[in-house]
Write a protein that holds these residues in place. Structure first.
Motif, PDB file in Angstrom:
ATOM      1  N   ASP A  60      35.087  55.874  34.300  1.00 40.50           N
ATOM      2  CA  ASP A  60      36.398  54.884  34.899  1.00 40.50           C
ATOM      3  C   ASP A  60      36.741  54.311  35.960  1.00 40.50           C
ATOM      4  OD1 ASP A  60      37.092  51.636  34.121  1.00 40.50           O
ATOM      5  OD2 ASP A  60      38.857  52.800  32.767  1.00 40.50           O
ATOM      6  N   LYS A  61      36.543  53.556  36.714  1.00 40.69           N
ATOM      7  CA  LYS A  61      37.796  53.176  37.729  1.00 40.69           C
ATOM      8  C   LYS A  61      38.920  51.628  37.323  1.00 40.69           C
ATOM      9  CE  LYS A  61      36.367  56.723  41.016  1.00 40.69           C
ATOM     10  NZ  LYS A  61      37.679  56.600  41.735  1.00 40.69           N
ATOM     11  N   ILE A  62      40.093  52.057  38.172  1.00 46.14           N
ATOM     12  CA  ILE A  62      40.749  50.489  37.647  1.00 46.14           C
ATOM     13  C   ILE A  62      40.378  49.280  38.962  1.00 46.14           C
ATOM     14  CG2 ILE A  62      43.269  50.424  38.372  1.00 46.14           C
ATOM     15  CD1 ILE A  62      43.502  53.126  37.557  1.00 46.14           C
ATOM     16  N   CYS A  63      40.175  48.322  38.268  1.00 43.47           N
ATOM     17  CA  CYS A  63      39.462  48.213  38.800  1.00 43.47           C
ATOM     18  C   CYS A  63      39.861  45.930  38.692  1.00 43.47           C
ATOM     19  CB  CYS A  63      38.070  48.071  39.406  1.00 43.47           C
ATOM     20  SG  CYS A  63      37.199  47.124  40.423  1.00 43.47           S
ATOM     21  N   GLY A  64      39.114  45.201  38.912  1.00 41.11           N
ATOM     22  CA  GLY A  64      39.034  43.962  37.721  1.00 41.11           C
ATOM     23  C   GLY A  64      37.953  43.628  37.724  1.00 41.11           C
ATOM     24  N   ASP A  65      36.677  44.341  38.021  1.00 40.66           N
ATOM     25  CA  ASP A  65      35.101  43.784  37.855  1.00 40.66           C
ATOM     26  C   ASP A  65      34.619  42.558  37.609  1.00 40.66           C
ATOM     27  OD1 ASP A  65      35.278  46.533  36.535  1.00 40.66           O
ATOM     28  OD2 ASP A  65      35.932  45.680  34.745  1.00 40.66           O
ATOM     29  N   GLY A  66      35.396  41.953  38.765  1.00 40.44           N
ATOM     30  CA  GLY A  66      34.706  40.940  39.021  1.00 40.44           C
ATOM     31  C   GLY A  66      33.800  40.882  40.502  1.00 40.44           C
ATOM     32  N   LEU A  67      32.585  40.285  40.707  1.00 42.60           N
ATOM     33  CA  LEU A  67      31.946  40.766  41.794  1.00 42.60           C
ATOM     34  C   LEU A  67      31.727  38.996  42.307  1.00 42.60           C
ATOM     35  CD1 LEU A  67      29.564  43.159  39.793  1.00 42.60           C
ATOM     36  CD2 LEU A  67      30.656  44.021  41.820  1.00 42.60           C
ATOM     37  N   THR A  68      32.162  38.659  43.821  1.00 40.71           N
ATOM     38  CA  THR A  68      31.696  37.365  43.717  1.00 40.71           C
ATOM     39  C   THR A  68      30.685  37.487  44.992  1.00 40.71           C
ATOM     40  OG1 THR A  68      31.986  38.551  46.720  1.00 40.71           O
ATOM     41  CG2 THR A  68      33.861  37.657  45.017  1.00 40.71           C
ATOM     42  N   PRO A  69      29.532  36.433  45.100  1.00 41.19           N
ATOM     43  CA  PRO A  69      28.447  36.488  45.880  1.00 41.19           C
ATOM     44  C   PRO A  69      28.065  36.953  46.958  1.00 41.19           C
ATOM     45  CG  PRO A  69      29.059  34.149  45.452  1.00 41.19           C
ATOM     46  CD  PRO A  69      30.969  35.429  45.185  1.00 41.19           C
ATOM     47  N   ARG A  70      29.349  37.806  47.277  1.00 40.13           N
ATOM     48  CA  ARG A  70      28.771  38.554  48.782  1.00 40.13           C
ATOM     49  C   ARG A  70      28.679  39.983  47.848  1.00 40.13           C
ATOM     50  NH1 ARG A  70      31.984  37.725  53.857  1.00 40.13           N
ATOM     51  NH2 ARG A  70      31.237  40.063  53.680  1.00 40.13           N
TER      52      ARG A  70
END
Length: 424
Positions: free
Chosen positions: A46-56
């Motif tokens: 696991d990694k602490i992250c929001g998990d959201g991926l933008t179009p970039r």
């Protein structure tokens, strides 16, 4: 993995198998270079992250040949923003060079998938191997490899170039005297997963009006936002983050998280009964807060180089992009006939990074300065969502999705602002 001595060397060592390291390893291996990718944990992790991926980020995934049409991906159409009782939905900005959609996938899955792409391209992956420091040539001071602990024993791995993708603390960068700058944005984020009866959504959600108290008990609205991102199967990544420049404000992020989630509708079920794990936090080094990004055989990518958007906190897209930029630079250097020519190519890497992000990150730093004035942040949180033009402007700026060659008025304004400021 064969760990005989002849396999302890490579053309390039990449330390850290997150998005930055995997992207660098993938592109280098695809170009025919012998790449050793070293990861301290074992997958899945696991990694602490929001998990959201933008179009970039989606563009970079496609460039690595990732199957984004398969199972496990949640596709997003844009952002649903909330502030002071107002809610607006904004589609991802249409930019010719990017897809018009985003994705969500947990880092537990994403990083393992990206590491698999790097291995498929020809990189050699060492998991469970903790890099402890660089190996330096005593005559030149250049990096010639790394030392690491594997199975309780110390080992040395050799390569003429090392890519540091070892995260915000970057042991390698610190060892070479590259410390985080205090005049650049730094963020703090906390997040928790919840599995709920709610249906999955097709928008990222953000709350602008975070409320808490300062150290003296007075109402305080920091610069930042809370998020709810759908991960799939009724699971949501719920978190919040704040950014500052200079001295860190005295904010209890765990307390603020509890206060904010308590204000959300009880139908969302973001409570202890539906939590799947603990609340975890991490620093967010932003705005190129380590410079230079190349020194003595070491290239910095992703969080190690402070390549996080200071407005959105997004780091995956910049991690993958900088990994690709580092791979292009290293590939160019390795193809040159002399040591002097190789070093000339490598010394251009910081300029490439600054050309890609420098002016935008400067704008971000200035905005962070302004919005850390609670009155300014409160005005933005309460007024910006009620004005359509301002909505679009803020979203384009927040996501860094503009086309400098577009005739769109907002793109032209944002481009002009960036040209008016110095590079970070």
């Amino acid at each position: 993995m064969d760990l005989s001595p002849q396999h302890d060397s490579a053309d390039v060592i990449v330390v850290g198998a997150g998005p930055a390291g995997c992207a660098a390893a993938y592109h280098l291996a695809r170009a025919g270079h012998d790449v050793l990718l070293i990861e301290k944990a074992t997958f899945p992790r696991d990694k602490i992250c929001g998990d959201g991926l933008t179009p970039r980020a989606v563009r970079e995934l496609v460039g690595m040949g990732v199957d984004i049409a398969g199972d496990g991906w949640v596709r997003t159409r844009g952002l649903r923003a909330h502030g002071s009782g107002t809610t607006v939905e904004m589609p991802w900005p249409r930019v010719a060079s990017y897809p018009d959609f985003g994705l969500v996938r947990s880092r537990m899955d994403l990083d393992q998938l990206l590491a698999g792409r790097a291995v498929a391209a020809g990189a050699r992956l060492l998991e469970g191997t903790k890099v402890t420091g660089p190996v330096l040539d005593p005559a030149t001071g250049h990096v010639t490899g790394v030392t690491a602990l594997r199975d309780g024993a110390s080992r040395t791995y050799r390569a003429p170039l090392v890519v540091a993708a070892d995260g915000a603390s970057s042991r390698l960068a610190v060892a070479l005297g590259l410390h985080q700058r205090q005049d650049r944005p730094m963020g703090v984020a906390v997040r928790r997963y919840y599995r709920t009866p709610a249906r999955d959504q097709d928008h990222l959600e953000a709350w602008l009006d975070l409320e808490t108290e300062d150290a003296k008990g007075r109402p305080y609205m920091p610069f930042g936002y809370g998020w709810v991102f759908p991960v799939g199967d009724g699971t949501f990544n719920v978190g919040l983050g704040t950014f500052h420049v200079g001295r860190r404000p005295e904010i209890d992020h765990r307390r603020m998280f509890g206060e904010w989630t308590a204000r959300l509708s009880p139908t969302r079920h973001f409570d202890e009964a539906h939590a799947t794990g603990p609340l975890r936090g991490a620093p967010l080094p932003a705005g190129l807060n380590r410079r230079p990004q190349y020194t003595r055989g070491l290239l910095l990518t992703g969080d190690a180089g402070g390549m996080i958007n200071p407005l959105s906190g997004e780091g995956i897209d910049y991690a993958m992009e900088s990994g690709r930029l580092a791979a292009d630079t290293v590939g160019d250097a390795l193809g040159r006939p002399t040591a002097h020519a190789r070093e000339e190519a490598l010394l251009r890497y910081p300029d490439v990074v600054r050309a890609s992000y420098g002016r935008y990150f400067t704008v971000g730093r200035l905005v962070v300065h302004a919005l850390n004035q609670p009155r300014v942040m409160r005005l933005v949180a309460t007024r910006s969502l009620s004005r359509p033009v301002l909505q679009r402007f803020m979203f384009k700026l927040w996501a860094n999705l503009t086309d400098p060659h577009s005739k769109d008025a907002l793109d032209r304004v944002i481009t002009a602002i960036q040209r008016a400021v110095p590079s970070a």
